[in-house]
Write a protein that holds these residues in place. Structure first.
Motif, PDB file in Angstrom:
ATOM      1  N   LYS A  42       0.525  -1.254   0.041  1.00  0.00           N
ATOM      2  CA  LYS A  42      -0.275   0.357   0.185  1.00  0.00           C
ATOM      3  C   LYS A  42       1.593   1.540  -0.002  1.00  0.00           C
ATOM      4  N   ARG A  76       1.684   1.525  -3.378  1.00  0.00           N
ATOM      5  CA  ARG A  76       1.114   3.028  -3.669  1.00  0.00           C
ATOM      6  C   ARG A  76       0.982   3.923  -4.045  1.00  0.00           C
ATOM      7  N   THR A  77       0.992   4.547  -2.680  1.00  0.00           N
ATOM      8  CA  THR A  77       0.913   5.520  -2.120  1.00  0.00           C
ATOM      9  C   THR A  77       2.009   6.630  -2.770  1.00  0.00           C
ATOM     10  N   VAL A 117       1.693   6.920  -6.946  1.00  0.00           N
ATOM     11  CA  VAL A 117       0.181   7.564  -7.449  1.00  0.00           C
ATOM     12  C   VAL A 117       0.383   9.473  -7.035  1.00  0.00           C
ATOM     13  N   THR A 167      -1.299  -4.230  -8.174  1.00  0.00           N
ATOM     14  CA  THR A 167      -2.800  -4.362  -8.884  1.00  0.00           C
ATOM     15  C   THR A 167      -4.371  -3.949  -8.051  1.00  0.00           C
ATOM     16  N   PHE A 216      -4.651  -1.185  -6.258  1.00  0.00           N
ATOM     17  CA  PHE A 216      -4.913   0.126  -7.000  1.00  0.00           C
ATOM     18  C   PHE A 216      -6.841   0.419  -7.094  1.00  0.00           C
ATOM     19  N   THR A 217      -7.278  -1.375  -6.662  1.00  0.00           N
ATOM     20  CA  THR A 217      -8.251  -0.881  -6.998  1.00  0.00           C
ATOM     21  C   THR A 217      -9.338  -1.012  -5.893  1.00  0.00           C
ATOM     22  N   LEU A 275      -8.580   2.085  -5.054  1.00  0.00           N
ATOM     23  CA  LEU A 275      -8.707   3.314  -5.002  1.00  0.00           C
ATOM     24  C   LEU A 275     -10.356   3.765  -5.513  1.00  0.00           C
ATOM     25  N   LYS A 286     -10.414   2.521  -8.620  1.00  0.00           N
ATOM     26  CA  LYS A 286     -10.052   3.135 -10.560  1.00  0.00           C
ATOM     27  C   LYS A 286     -10.218   1.299 -11.001  1.00  0.00           C
ATOM     28  N   THR A 320      -8.144  -0.730 -12.956  1.00  0.00           N
ATOM     29  CA  THR A 320      -7.164  -1.116 -13.542  1.00  0.00           C
ATOM     30  C   THR A 320      -6.699  -2.599 -14.417  1.00  0.00           C
ATOM     31  N   ASP A 341      -8.028   2.717 -15.916  1.00  0.00           N
ATOM     32  CA  ASP A 341      -6.576   4.150 -15.002  1.00  0.00           C
ATOM     33  C   ASP A 341      -6.128   3.311 -15.133  1.00  0.00           C
ATOM     34  N   TYR A 342      -5.363   2.144 -14.421  1.00  0.00           N
ATOM     35  CA  TYR A 342      -3.857   1.497 -14.185  1.00  0.00           C
ATOM     36  C   TYR A 342      -3.803   0.760 -14.990  1.00  0.00           C
TER      37      TYR A 342
END
Length: 760
Positions: free
Chosen positions: A526, A529-530, A533, A568, A571-572, A574, A576, A578, A679-680
């Motif tokens: 995580k 991921r931050t 982003v 991955t 990211f979901t 968020l 978004k 993916t 998105d990603y």
């Protein structure tokens, strides 16, 4: 799709180090040893086992000791007077000289012959395992009667074994056949009767053997007749002869062997052989002198009798003659000279039995004889002036007196030497004869086991250190950044649960969200991921709105698929859309993470015909809520994962040339279409050093991340992989240090992040 200007601008480390640090980090060495504790423990146990097996394999070794005193000279002669001692002379003996004499063949050969030490027996039926199991095996016993050896199936007894020169030191085998025996050397077979002397003629000479007993049939015994030199060398290897202290004259003899009784017996016979030789050597001079005297006494006696007879006849005929005082003095002096001459001749005769005419002592006696002979000649000339009758009287009386004196002197010395010989003891005496203690001095089992363990520990430590030096693995994030100039943007701790699941082929989900969502590994994903982003542009350029992240590694097995799949998934969260793409069309394994097959994937899409490619160029009709694609040819290659907002494109069937498929323009068209609906996009690419695919795929990525495995990846390979990317004008935006293990043995465990609560 995007260029270097479209990628996130991030400062690089311009102060990257170009050379290794040559300083030895002692703490790092200690930690390397601690990390290699399994290897060290294995070698300790291996050394322990070898030590135990060796201590049981080797026969016990016993020792026998004895003491001999060496005197400066013979004790039998000084008491007999100065004259006889001067006659025989003195002989000094040094203990060191005698020690070397004891080891000579002159002393050892009688012992070898007496105990048949040149015959060697061995039981061929005893294996190494038998030696270890039994902890002790039988050894041969030598005695004046022959050689014996006990076996599990009977006893071997050989009373005679003599061979020609050609058979020395060559092994034969003996076996029993009923009441007969068979002797063979691999070329010739000789058959004989037990308990009977046998004589065989072979290619290399004669063989004389008497076999008294053998084990049961088919039990083979090896028998060898050693040369004398080989046997004495073997004895000297186990025999120690040294002087105790300095100038003490005490010689300590010690001998080691596999049989205590046998060792003591051999050492005792060596001592007795030396003492016998010593006594014989001490009386040798006296014996030679006595033999010389025994030949001279009869001659001198006859000469004296002849002189007395002539002198008596002269006196009967002429009566007694009154010799003048001068003539009497001359006669006395002449008589004394003759006595001295005879004594010197006697000494010279004795010396010439040992020395040549050129020896200084012989030359000195010759000079004395010359002086006396000159004086005698002068006296004879003076006496020649006396009247004829007086001269005759003087001559006859002189001969008689001289012969009598010589005879009596020789007879006296002969009797004294006989007494001296009877009392001679030699200059060596036995202080202590060897005794059997039956206490083994070797092997020292505990010491061997301890040494084996220590050597195993040393070998294990050396291997760990050598491996650590030769295989400079990735460990320190600061060191990685210094060597590569690329920041380490995440350290992902090892998840024990995922590690166990990967070992089970039947396990279902291997995603952290389902298997280990409370772990610090999940929190580290995580955090990654931050980082990504906030490190990427908030909006795409033109129609491009997907953020593409390429994840690769320097070599296989670094865990890039683990990072890709879990990144991955987070990211979901968020909300978004993916897509995770398995671009490793050779060995990709992402389909196993999602419990899918590899078919209908990227390779299949890129391999479709030109006609299908043209159809693919038409706009997409509809977008499904789960997959993002519907009613399009591309939709059959993208599969829902069952996770909201997350789709998956597997690698497809194995293509012939994946790099060519990626470079033919179809992948560019694919990325153009996918960017409209996600998105990603996370691309899992092949390793940089294994294939060039990653360099082609990186042209479409906003972020290029390099995954490396903690304490497994090689620093040099990581640096080389990044350099290869740089040469292709591809910027690596960050390094992910995967599978970091926390603990006291890790110097860099402070790089862990810690979970706080139960965050999603």
């Amino acid at each position: 799709m995007n260029t270097d200007s479209q990628k996130m601008s991030k400062p690089s480390n311009d102060n990257a180090s170009n050379s290794d640090n040559d300083e030895i980090d002692l703490m790092a060495l200690l930690l390397a040893l601690l990390r290699g504790w399994k290897t060290i423990l294995f070698f300790i146990l291996l050394g322990l086992v070898i030590g135990i097996l060796y201590s049981r394999y080797v026969n016990p070794t016993f020792r026998s000791d004895a003491l001999i005193q060496i005197d400066e000279k013979s004790s039998g002669l000084p008491a007999l007077g100065e004259n006889i001692s001067d006659l025989l002379g003195t002989e000094n003996s040094k203990a060191q000289t005698e020690a070397e004499l004891i080891r000579s063949r002159m002393i050892l050969e009688p012992v070898v012959d007496k105990l048949h030490l040149r015959i060697k027996l061995a039981d061929l039926e005893v294996s190494a395992i038998d030696k270890i199991v039994s902890d002790r095996t039988h050894t041969q016993i030598n005695s004046p009667e022959g050689v014996a050896l006990r076996t599990t199936e009977g006893q071997v007894r050989i009373s005679e074994f003599n061979v020609s020169q050609g058979y020395l030191n060559k092994p034969f085998t003996l076996s029993r056949e009923g009441a007969d025996f068979v002797l063979t050397n691999g070329f010739d077979d000789f058959k004989g009767k037990l308990n009977q002397p046998q004589k065989f003629s072979g290619v290399d000479g004669q063989i004389h053997i008497t076999v008294n007993d053998l084990p049961t049939d088919n039990h083979t015994i090896r028998i060898t007749k050693q040369s004398l030199q080989t046997t004495t060398d073997d004895i000297n290897k186990s025999l120690s002869v040294v002087e105790k202290g300095k100038q003490t004259g005490i010689i300590e003899l010690s001998m080691t062997g596999a049989n205590q009784q046998q060792t003591s017996m051999i050492l005792k016979d060596i001592i007795l052989s030396y003492i016998g030789q010593n006594q014989s050597r001490g009386s040798e001079e006296t014996t030679k002198t006595l033999k010389f005297m025994e030949t001279q006494i009869p001659l001198l006696k006859k000469k004296l009798e002849d002189a007395e007879g002539v002198f008596n006849e002269f006196r009967k005929k002429y009566g007694t003659i009154d010799v003048s005082k001068e003539a009497e003095l001359l006669l006395t002096e002449n008589s004394n000279i003759d006595v001295q001459l005879n004594e010197l001749k006697l000494k010279k005769a004795d010396l010439t039995t040992y020395y040549t005419e050129e020896h200084p002592l012989v030359i000195q006696i010759d000079e004395q004889l010359k002086v006396l002979n000159d004086r005698k000649q002068t006296i004879d000339n003076t006496i020649a002036g006396l009247p004829e009758l007086q001269r005759e009287f003087l001559k006859l009386s002189q001969d008689t007196e001289i012969n009598r004196e010589i005879y009596l002197t020789l007879l006296k010395n002969y009797q004294q030497l006989q007494i001296a010989k009877a009392g001679q003891l030699g200059f060596a005496r036995i202080i202590d004869l060897p005794i059997s203690t039956y206490k083994a001095i070797a092997p020292k089992k505990l010491l061997i086991i301890v040494l084996g363990s220590l050597l195993g520990a040393m070998l294990g430590a050396m291997l760990v250190l050598i491996k650590n030096m030769l295989r400079n693995v990735v460990k320190d994030p600061e060191r990685i950044e210094a060597k590569t100039g690329i920041p380490v943007i995440a350290t992902i701790p090892r998840s024990p649960i995922i590690t166990r699941l990967n070992k089970k082929k039947s396990s279902n989900s291997r995603l952290l969200a389902y298997a280990d969502n409370n772990s610090i590994s999940y929190e580290a994903i995580k955090s990654l991921r931050t980082n990504l982003v906030f490190g990427m542009p908030s909006e795409g350029l033109g129609f491009q709105r997907a953020k593409v992240i390429l994840i690769t590694g320097e070599s296989p097995g670094v865990g890039k698929s683990f990072i890709s799949s879990n990144l991955t998934e987070v990211f979901t969260q968020l909300n978004k859309k993916t897509l995770i793409m398995d671009a490793d069309m050779r060995l990709g394994q992402l389909h196993k993470v999602f419990n899918m097959g590899q078919a209908n994937g990227l390779a299949d899409y890129l391999s479709q015909s030109n006609e299908q490619t043209k159809r693919f160029n038409n706009p997409l009709i509809d977008i499904d809520k789960t997959s993002g694609l519907n009613g399009s040819d591309i939709s059959e290659f993208i599969h829902p994962t069952g996770i909201e907002n997350m789709d998956f494109m597997p690698r497809g069937e194995n293509p012939r040339n994946p790099a060519s498929l990626l470079a033919n323009g179809r992948f560019d068209h694919l990325m153009t279409e996918l960017n409209l609906h996600y998105d990603y996009i996370i691309i899992d690419s092949p390793p940089v050093l294994a294939a060039s695919d990653a360099m082609i795929l990186a042209q479409h990525a906003d972020k290029v991340l390099m995954v490396t495995r903690y304490e497994d990846s090689i620093e040099g390979q990581l640096v080389y992989a990044i350099n290869q990317m740089n040469k292709a004008n591809i910027k690596v935006d960050g390094i992910i240090l995967n599978d970091v293990q926390q603990g006291l043995l890790s110097k860099y465990s402070y790089h862990y992040s810690y979970a706080y609560g139960n965050n999603n």
